[in-house]
Motif scaffolding. Structure first.
Motif, short mmCIF file in Angstrom:
data_model
loop_
_atom_site.label_atom_id
_atom_site.label_comp_id
_atom_site.label_asym_id
_atom_site.label_seq_id
_atom_site.Cartn_x
_atom_site.Cartn_y
_atom_site.Cartn_z
N CYS A 1 6.30 99.45 10.11
CA CYS A 1 6.90 98.57 10.92
C CYS A 1 5.90 97.27 11.20
CB CYS A 1 7.60 98.97 12.16
SG CYS A 1 6.18 99.53 13.30
N LYS B 1 7.08 107.90 16.19
CA LYS B 1 8.24 106.65 16.12
C LYS B 1 7.51 105.69 17.00
CE LYS B 1 12.54 109.07 15.91
NZ LYS B 1 14.09 108.99 16.69
N CYS C 1 10.06 99.45 18.24
CA CYS C 1 11.51 99.30 17.42
C CYS C 1 11.93 100.63 17.29
CB CYS C 1 11.02 98.70 16.23
SG CYS C 1 10.12 99.58 14.97
N ARG C 2 11.09 102.00 17.54
CA ARG C 2 11.61 103.16 17.55
C ARG C 2 11.92 103.58 15.96
NH1 ARG C 2 9.76 105.56 21.11
NH2 ARG C 2 11.27 107.32 20.82
N GLN C 3 11.39 102.79 14.83
CA GLN C 3 11.21 103.18 13.76
C GLN C 3 10.32 104.39 13.37
OE1 GLN C 3 10.65 100.01 10.81
NE2 GLN C 3 10.43 101.36 9.22
N GLU C 4 10.52 105.20 12.54
CA GLU C 4 9.50 106.42 12.37
C GLU C 4 8.30 105.79 11.63
OE1 GLU C 4 9.59 110.95 10.02
OE2 GLU C 4 11.59 109.64 10.48
#
Length: 394
Positions: free
Chosen positions: A357, A377, A381-384
């Motif tokens: 990210c 995460k 943005c809580r993206q892995e």
């Protein structure tokens, strides 16, 4: 297919295939368990019907013990009651009570449509609706599958008088068996004597339904079914004597009570059902085990890959922290503006950028602790994430 129905179909498919098909596997396992339970019940019913004797009405007194007379409530566990299959002809109970000559046709129901005499009359009215949007292709196949019952509204009425089974061709009837339908949920072998579809006349209300709704009434289906006098049927149940008269009542463990089938036809029907349930349970169980095994293996391999990635990144990050700790220690802990503080500890400067990210949100120790989690995460943005990279400003 409209957008809401597309969203519903997509949601159902994603739910069924979530966790690599684990939800679908659980649903198939539930169906397999239900099939095996039904297979067990049908197998037990098959054994009971195969061992039950098939008798005429006049043979009941010779089969049942004398001590079984005057039993008020026969049951399957009562040694004085017996599971039997009786083949006889339907007759009103009033025809064999008291003076049968004067009561031959008293207390008997008469069909309004055909004029036949019967002991059971069931009338059903079904309002049929039509979805006008289907003519223009606006109704999807999904609604056509799940919306069949929405287009019908039924209202039923049923009447019944006490009836018995007698031997055909013998009159007066000295031997008969009373049919006790109390508490029975089994279907009756009714005969359809009237079946007519009447179109519904259009009205202003029908026009409003068609204009502002998605369906409107198009017809009224009237149907009448009866259990006529003189019909040959089989009664499968627990038989005992009540006040010196044989009486038969339904057995809850059996799928039949009053039926047009003979004993041999019942055995063939139950054997076919049992075979279908057995193989459907085997097939559904095998599919569920395969899908659940595949889902478990996929999730186990994913967990192992993430663990190996974390173990591979830990030494490099630890070495980079040790190598740069002396150079960046003062910068990380000194006078740092609020916009550059770590979002987790709020003490050190934001240094590494998360991959893929690219957010710079944490200091080096906090980024390392985030990467060590089971499912790391990004806190922004809580993206892995797969790792982090230290950013140097020129």
């Amino acid at each position: 297919m409209s957008s809401p129905e597309q969203a519903l179909a997509s949601l159902v498919s994603h739910l069924a295939l979530s966790l690599d098909g684990a939800v679908l596997g659980v649903a198939l396992a539930y169906a397999a368990v239900r099939s095996f339970f039904k297979f067990t019940a049908n197998s037990a019913a098959l054994r009971k019907i195969r061992s039950a004797p098939q008798l005429r009405v006049s043979d009941l007194r010779s089969l049942l013990p004398v001590s079984s007379e005057d039993q008020s409530q026969p049951s399957d566990s009562d040694p004085s009651s017996t599971l039997v299959i009786v083949r006889g002809t339907v007759e009103a109970k009033s025809a064999v009570d008291g003076s049968w000559k004067g009561l031959r046709h008293n207390n008997v129901l008469v069909s309004q449509e055909s004029g036949d005499k019967a002991v059971v009359i069931q009338r059903t009215q079904t309002y049929i609706y039509n979805e006008w949007k289907g003519f223009f292709g606006w109704t999807s196949d999904l609604r056509a599958i799940f919306g069949r019952s929405w287009g019908k509204q039924e209202s039923a009425s049923s009447r019944m008088v006490p009836f018995v089974l007698v031997e055909d061709g013998r009159w007066p009837q000295s031997d008969y068996v009373i049919v006790n339908t109390e508490g029975s949920l089994h279907p009756l072998p009714l005969t359809t004597v009237y079946h007519q579809l009447q179109p519904v006349n259009a009205s202003p209300y029908t026009f409003l339904q068609a204009l502002f709704g998605h369906e409107y009434p198009v017809g009224l289906l009237n149907e009448e079914k009866i259990l006529p006098l003189g019909k040959d049927i089989s009664a499968v149940g627990i038989c005992s004597f009540k006040n010196g008269i044989p009486e038969i009542m339904s057995c809850k463990d059996l799928p039949y009570f009053l039926s047009d089938l003979t004993k041999d036809q019942m055995l063939l029907d139950l054997a076919f059902r049992t075979k279908i349930l057995f193989w459907s349970g085997i097939i559904l169980g095998s599919l569920s085990i395969s899908i659940l095994g595949y889902a478990a293996l996929r999730n186990w391999n994913r967990w192992k890959e993430r663990r190996q990635q974390r173990q591979a990144h830990q030494p490099s990050h630890a070495a980079s922290i040790d190598a740069n700790s002396e150079l960046t220690g003062e910068e990380e802990i000194g006078d740092i503006p609020d916009g550059q503080l770590c979002v987790i500890c709020l003490m050190r400067r934001r240094v590494p950028a998360f991959i893929p990210c690219g957010h710079i949100a944490c200091c080096q120790p906090c980024a390392l602790s985030v990467e060590r989690e089971l499912t790391p995460k990004c806190p922004v943005c809580r993206q892995e994430i797969r790792g982090s990279m230290r950013v140097f400003y020129a």
